[in-house]
Design a protein around this motif. Structure first.
Motif, PDB file in Angstrom:
ATOM      1  N   MET A  99      32.670  36.995  48.526  1.00 57.68           N
ATOM      2  CA  MET A  99      31.892  37.872  49.593  1.00 57.68           C
ATOM      3  C   MET A  99      30.903  37.312  50.406  1.00 57.68           C
ATOM      4  N   PHE A 128      39.047  41.028  35.352  1.00 56.31           N
ATOM      5  CA  PHE A 128      39.026  42.613  35.446  1.00 56.31           C
ATOM      6  C   PHE A 128      39.967  43.295  34.422  1.00 56.31           C
TER       7      PHE A 128
ATOM      8  N   LEU B  38      32.529  52.335  50.688  1.00 58.77           N
ATOM      9  CA  LEU B  38      33.643  52.317  49.956  1.00 58.77           C
ATOM     10  C   LEU B  38      34.624  53.415  50.102  1.00 58.77           C
ATOM     11  N   PHE B  91      44.528  49.833  45.462  1.00 58.95           N
ATOM     12  CA  PHE B  91      43.683  48.461  45.336  1.00 58.95           C
ATOM     13  C   PHE B  91      44.662  47.281  45.357  1.00 58.95           C
ATOM     14  N   HIS B  95      44.380  43.826  48.127  1.00 58.78           N
ATOM     15  CA  HIS B  95      44.319  42.443  47.603  1.00 58.78           C
ATOM     16  C   HIS B  95      45.424  41.632  48.129  1.00 58.78           C
ATOM     17  N   ILE B  98      45.199  40.468  51.565  1.00 54.42           N
ATOM     18  CA  ILE B  98      44.574  39.190  51.775  1.00 54.42           C
ATOM     19  C   ILE B  98      45.063  38.068  51.268  1.00 54.42           C
ATOM     20  N   MET B  99      45.754  38.246  49.787  1.00 52.55           N
ATOM     21  CA  MET B  99      46.504  36.880  49.278  1.00 52.55           C
ATOM     22  C   MET B  99      47.473  36.401  50.278  1.00 52.55           C
ATOM     23  N   THR B 117      37.023  40.179  54.963  1.00 45.36           N
ATOM     24  CA  THR B 117      37.843  39.872  53.661  1.00 45.36           C
ATOM     25  C   THR B 117      36.755  40.304  52.503  1.00 45.36           C
ATOM     26  N   GLY B 118      35.434  40.073  52.730  1.00 42.55           N
ATOM     27  CA  GLY B 118      34.400  40.536  51.454  1.00 42.55           C
ATOM     28  C   GLY B 118      34.483  41.893  51.373  1.00 42.55           C
ATOM     29  N   VAL B 121      37.696  42.854  49.766  1.00 45.30           N
ATOM     30  CA  VAL B 121      37.853  42.480  48.031  1.00 45.30           C
ATOM     31  C   VAL B 121      37.052  43.501  47.365  1.00 45.30           C
ATOM     32  N   LEU B 122      35.818  43.769  47.744  1.00 43.91           N
ATOM     33  CA  LEU B 122      34.956  45.001  47.150  1.00 43.91           C
ATOM     34  C   LEU B 122      35.639  46.170  47.294  1.00 43.91           C
ATOM     35  N   ASP B 125      38.007  46.365  44.595  1.00 45.70           N
ATOM     36  CA  ASP B 125      37.630  46.362  43.339  1.00 45.70           C
ATOM     37  C   ASP B 125      37.054  47.649  42.870  1.00 45.70           C
ATOM     38  N   ALA B 126      36.565  48.496  43.855  1.00 45.45           N
ATOM     39  CA  ALA B 126      36.108  49.729  43.640  1.00 45.45           C
ATOM     40  C   ALA B 126      37.327  50.808  43.395  1.00 45.45           C
ATOM     41  N   PHE B 128      40.032  49.891  41.956  1.00 42.49           N
ATOM     42  CA  PHE B 128      40.470  49.470  40.579  1.00 42.49           C
ATOM     43  C   PHE B 128      39.612  50.356  39.503  1.00 42.49           C
ATOM     44  N   ALA B 129      38.440  49.970  39.616  1.00 46.19           N
ATOM     45  CA  ALA B 129      37.252  50.604  38.892  1.00 46.19           C
ATOM     46  C   ALA B 129      37.381  51.919  38.800  1.00 46.19           C
TER      47      ALA B 129
END
Lengths: 332, 332
Positions: A99, A128, B38, B91, B95, B98-99, B117-118, B121-122, B125-126, B128-129
């Motif tokens: 990031m 994670f 987000l 999620f 990702h 991006i991959m 991209t950043g 990614v975030l 992640d959010a 996922f969480a």
């Protein structure tokens, strides 16, 4: 009395080193369960190579183990929490570097530079998921972790958005916004580390919650100290380039404090022109450094006040105090 | 009998649409708890805009709800599972894009292209969480999810590594390696969706485990059908460029099957020179398309055999059968 006496003589470095030795086998075992390529990337990010044990200091795992001991349990009771928070921390560093576009971490190429962005995203995701798996059967453990992660993501989002805000005027980032960001980005996982350890050690809910709050205060103090190091730290110790935070226009606390002072009026111009050495001198003259350190001390005092009121095992409490002091008194 | 009769007449499209309507409020409520930025990125990735309800078909949420109903519970019992698996799916798409460097998703810019991209990614992640948080208090729920995620990451890692393997010789990707990859990458979350729903619906452990296996078979069938669409699907329906998978050198099943046939000897040369139309014709002539479809049917039959042996609520079982058939008989 004996425990306190023994503990008072223990240094933060000893606490950290002892915890790393205790947690390492469980952490390595968890990582060994990953796909071999993901395990290789995880090992790279933990700095496990050529038999060395480089890598992070392990503040979060130490907090988890001390949380368990503070609750009166054996150090070993905190190990699953320690493993989980170290995995989460490693995951967040991998994704943060992507990031922030940081090409280096601890003096060598960041994982995304060494393996590519896609693989680094995946390796972070895998760490994670692994952390969640480690806690899946701990009653209350996943709730603590997911609550902390929600705050971490929120803090991270604010941190990214701050960079596009103006330096001055009504849209500028306020010190209170900074505090909320730092508590999320850095404090939430430190609080969770202590709380998870205490939960695993059998502490009652109010003690777990108070330790969480203490860890969050410590995290804000840690971030404030990090901000100071990011401007005035020696690069050979911090592993970061001189003036990096200033060049990137990061909204760190010393900058926000300097902007609030009359002397700070020239600061936005210097930052825009990347005149980092002059900017650092101006921030110091405007009291930005002193304000950040005072704020760090205040958060540390708040953490200690919370801890002092809790019925903690004295030896662990003393080691915890030593560790918290070291968080803000460091050369990373 | 009435339930079966009613259910047999229901189409997969109706099952999917009905589940989306049921799950949407809970999914939107979960997303609304995120940091506003987000949440905005999550809404973009779900296709929630301008009052439209575009986006994915919602196969995973439908499996979760049908899993609960198959266990004899109300559809609503499966909703937390449905929300969690849709969040995890979203999620993983963020990702994955991006991959894989995929610039488009469902006919518009992928999130990383639209927001960077950043931030993407975030946002991943959010989500996922958030998924973990939704299940944190469901006994056994996080264990199911984390087990599935470990397999998803493993499959994803294999998928990325396959691209650097040779097309032929002892180091070439085998059909069995493909199956393990597809079961991880696609099957694990489909199995988890059904299993989570059944768990929430109160099904006994062996039923939950059998539904998990059935979903994994269905996932492999789904991936095989996806491979076929990736080569021969109409781009206006798939939303993907013609020959994209072939141009990227993906180790899809039709390619692996064609390489195993004598006619496939010229295939590596065509793929290396990006002559995708000729490659597609050669793969078809070498039996690669037929082999993939036959393999998909075999996995679907395995899923149905597992389901037929379980004591499931008949209406839900019939809808589940219709949904599984539609997974491999589609134009995405």
């Amino acid at each position: 009395m004996t425990a306190v006496f023994r503990a008072e003589r223990i240094s933060a470095a000893q606490v950290l080193s002892g915890t790393r030795d205790l947690v390492r086998p469980a952490l390595r075992e968890a990582v060994a369960g990953l796909h071999p390529w993901l395990a290789e990337m995880a090992a790279y990010s933990f700095g496990w190579r050529e038999g060395a044990e480089a890598g992070g200091k392990g503040v979060r795992q130490a907090l988890a183990v001390l949380g368990a001991r503070a609750a009166g349990a054996d150090a070993g009771a905190g190990v699953p929490g320690a493993v989980a928070v170290e995995l989460v921390h490693a995951f967040s560093l991998l994704h943060d570097d992507i990031m922030d576009g940081d090409a280096n971490r601890r003096g060598r190429p960041a994982l995304w530079k060494a393996y590519g962005t896609g693989p680094a995203v995946l390796a972070g995701d895998a760490l994670f998921a692994l952390a969640v798996g480690v806690l899946a059967d701990v009653p209350g453990g996943v709730r603590l972790l997911s609550g902390a992660l929600a705050d971490v993501m929120r803090g991270q989002a604010d941190d990214l958005l701050f960079a596009s805000r103006p330096w001055t005027g009504p849209e500028a980032v306020t010190p209170e916004e900074y505090r909320v960001m730092a508590e999320g980005k850095t404090g939430a996982l430190l609080g969770c580390s202590l709380a998870l350890g205490a939960l695993l050690g059998g502490a009652p809910r109010p003690v777990v919650a108070a330790l969480d709050r203490a860890g969050r205060h410590a995290g804000v103090a840690f971030q404030l100290a990090d901000d100071v190091l990011g401007i005035w730290g020696r690069p050979e110790v911090t592993g970061k380039p001189v003036g990096g935070d200033l060049r990137e226009g990061k909204r760190t606390y010393p900058v926000l404090a300097a902007l609030a002072a009359p002397e700070g009026a020239r600061l936005p111009g210097l930052l825009r022109r990347h005149r980092t050495a002059e900017a650092a001198a101006l921030i110091e003259a405007a009291g930005g450094r002193a304000a950040a350190l005072a704020e760090a001390r205040a958060h540390l005092a708040a953490a200690r006040t919370l801890l002092d009121r809790l019925p903690l095992e004295p030896g662990a409490a003393a080691e915890l105090g030593a560790l918290l002091d070291a968080l803000t008194d460091r050369e990373r």
